[in-house]
Design a protein around this motif. Sequence first.
Motif, PDB file in Angstrom:
ATOM      1  N   ASP A  27      34.075  21.515  77.606  1.00  0.00           N
ATOM      2  CA  ASP A  27      34.343  20.533  76.554  1.00  0.00           C
ATOM      3  C   ASP A  27      33.548  19.251  76.795  1.00  0.00           C
ATOM      4  O   ASP A  27      33.000  18.661  75.852  1.00  0.00           O
ATOM      5  N   CYS A  28      33.487  18.801  78.048  1.00  0.00           N
ATOM      6  CA  CYS A  28      32.745  17.572  78.350  1.00  0.00           C
ATOM      7  C   CYS A  28      31.239  17.796  78.270  1.00  0.00           C
ATOM      8  O   CYS A  28      30.497  16.903  77.862  1.00  0.00           O
ATOM      9  N   ARG A  29      30.783  18.981  78.653  1.00  0.00           N
ATOM     10  CA  ARG A  29      29.361  19.300  78.472  1.00  0.00           C
ATOM     11  C   ARG A  29      28.977  19.204  77.002  1.00  0.00           C
ATOM     12  O   ARG A  29      27.901  18.721  76.647  1.00  0.00           O
ATOM     13  N   ALA A  30      29.878  19.677  76.141  1.00  0.00           N
ATOM     14  CA  ALA A  30      29.577  19.697  74.716  1.00  0.00           C
ATOM     15  C   ALA A  30      29.369  18.284  74.168  1.00  0.00           C
ATOM     16  O   ALA A  30      28.593  18.090  73.228  1.00  0.00           O
ATOM     17  N   VAL A  31      30.038  17.295  74.761  1.00  0.00           N
ATOM     18  CA  VAL A  31      29.877  15.913  74.317  1.00  0.00           C
ATOM     19  C   VAL A  31      28.446  15.430  74.540  1.00  0.00           C
ATOM     20  O   VAL A  31      27.940  14.577  73.810  1.00  0.00           O
ATOM     21  N   PHE A  32      27.776  16.004  75.555  1.00  0.00           N
ATOM     22  CA  PHE A  32      26.400  15.613  75.880  1.00  0.00           C
ATOM     23  C   PHE A  32      25.353  16.412  75.095  1.00  0.00           C
ATOM     24  O   PHE A  32      24.177  16.323  75.403  1.00  0.00           O
ATOM     25  N   GLN A  33      25.777  17.181  74.119  1.00  0.00           N
ATOM     26  CA  GLN A  33      24.831  18.050  73.418  1.00  0.00           C
ATOM     27  C   GLN A  33      24.280  17.437  72.139  1.00  0.00           C
ATOM     28  O   GLN A  33      23.718  18.136  71.305  1.00  0.00           O
ATOM     29  N   GLY A  34      24.431  16.133  71.961  1.00  0.00           N
ATOM     30  CA  GLY A  34      23.854  15.485  70.789  1.00  0.00           C
ATOM     31  C   GLY A  34      22.394  15.132  70.992  1.00  0.00           C
ATOM     32  O   GLY A  34      21.781  15.455  72.017  1.00  0.00           O
ATOM     33  N   CYS A  35      21.815  14.489  70.017  1.00  0.00           N
ATOM     34  CA  CYS A  35      20.432  14.000  70.110  1.00  0.00           C
ATOM     35  C   CYS A  35      20.330  12.773  69.230  1.00  0.00           C
ATOM     36  O   CYS A  35      20.080  12.878  68.024  1.00  0.00           O
ATOM     37  N   GLU A  36      20.583  11.616  69.829  1.00  0.00           N
ATOM     38  CA  GLU A  36      20.650  10.375  69.077  1.00  0.00           C
ATOM     39  C   GLU A  36      19.369   9.573  69.263  1.00  0.00           C
ATOM     40  O   GLU A  36      19.074   9.119  70.363  1.00  0.00           O
ATOM     41  N   PRO A  37      18.580   9.392  68.209  1.00  0.00           N
ATOM     42  CA  PRO A  37      17.336   8.630  68.330  1.00  0.00           C
ATOM     43  C   PRO A  37      17.606   7.141  68.475  1.00  0.00           C
ATOM     44  O   PRO A  37      18.573   6.613  67.933  1.00  0.00           O
ATOM     45  N   ARG A  38      16.751   6.476  69.230  1.00  0.00           N
ATOM     46  CA  ARG A  38      16.853   5.029  69.420  1.00  0.00           C
ATOM     47  C   ARG A  38      15.475   4.410  69.235  1.00  0.00           C
ATOM     48  O   ARG A  38      14.458   4.988  69.631  1.00  0.00           O
ATOM     49  N   VAL A  39      15.418   3.251  68.671  1.00  0.00           N
ATOM     50  CA  VAL A  39      14.149   2.564  68.430  1.00  0.00           C
ATOM     51  C   VAL A  39      13.504   2.199  69.759  1.00  0.00           C
ATOM     52  O   VAL A  39      14.148   1.631  70.643  1.00  0.00           O
ATOM     53  N   LEU A  40      12.255   2.544  69.931  1.00  0.00           N
ATOM     54  CA  LEU A  40      11.478   2.138  71.112  1.00  0.00           C
ATOM     55  C   LEU A  40      10.022   2.060  70.682  1.00  0.00           C
ATOM     56  O   LEU A  40       9.338   3.078  70.530  1.00  0.00           O
TER      57      LEU A  40
END
Length: 239
Positions: A37-50
């Motif tokens: 369940d906690c691994r699944a929380v890390f499965q996103g892909c959130e872009p950030r300005v750089l």
Amino acid sequence: MTGLGEAVRRSAAAARDLMLPRGCAGCDRPDQVLCDDCRAVFQGCEPRVLTGCAMGGAMACAPYRGETRHAILGWKDHGDEELDGVFGELLADLAQRGGLIAWCRGLPASDLPVWVVPLPSSSRSMRRRGRHHTMPLAKAVAARMRAQGVDAVAVAALLSTATGGRSVEQGNAADRGRRIGGHIVCDDSYGMRGRVVVLVDDIITTGATMRQCAAVAGDAGACVATLLALAQTPSAATR
């Protein structure tokens, strides 16, 4: 840290684990390093300005809150090295699903491998932790890239000249910006000119560290592809 000191620390950690069986680093579920369940929380892909990134910006696996915050703090500030492999795999997954590996495959042929560069910590933080804690992440990303046909190697090509160091939990954004400003330099033993560089970090907080590292690498003649991070604080999302 000396070899003897490292051996003593590892022995103490092993004894602790025998007496006190571990729980999940995110939610304390028994007998797991990081539960499904906690691994699944890390499965996103959130872009950030750089700015200055060839791929247009940075990417983070998850927001820095709840289970992700608990797990990262345990790994980063409390010596939970069993998470090295788990977090390395999660960041390598981000490199794949976020398009970095496909982007690198499309680069012109070159004899120079892609450099996966972990962001540096202050000398005090390095002494406190006894290691360069983001290097295992960089090595895992480089290994996944090689497995997918991209020549890549983890290289500690950036250094911090800062002497202080505090947890991400301490200090406000302005304080952190003052501590970071001007303290990132290239290691003179490496030449970045002409290299494609992927930056790796644990947490994007104010974004000051990643911006400075990207700028320093770019000024040294590198092409910065992107930055990969395990998590980002909510304030970083708007920066």
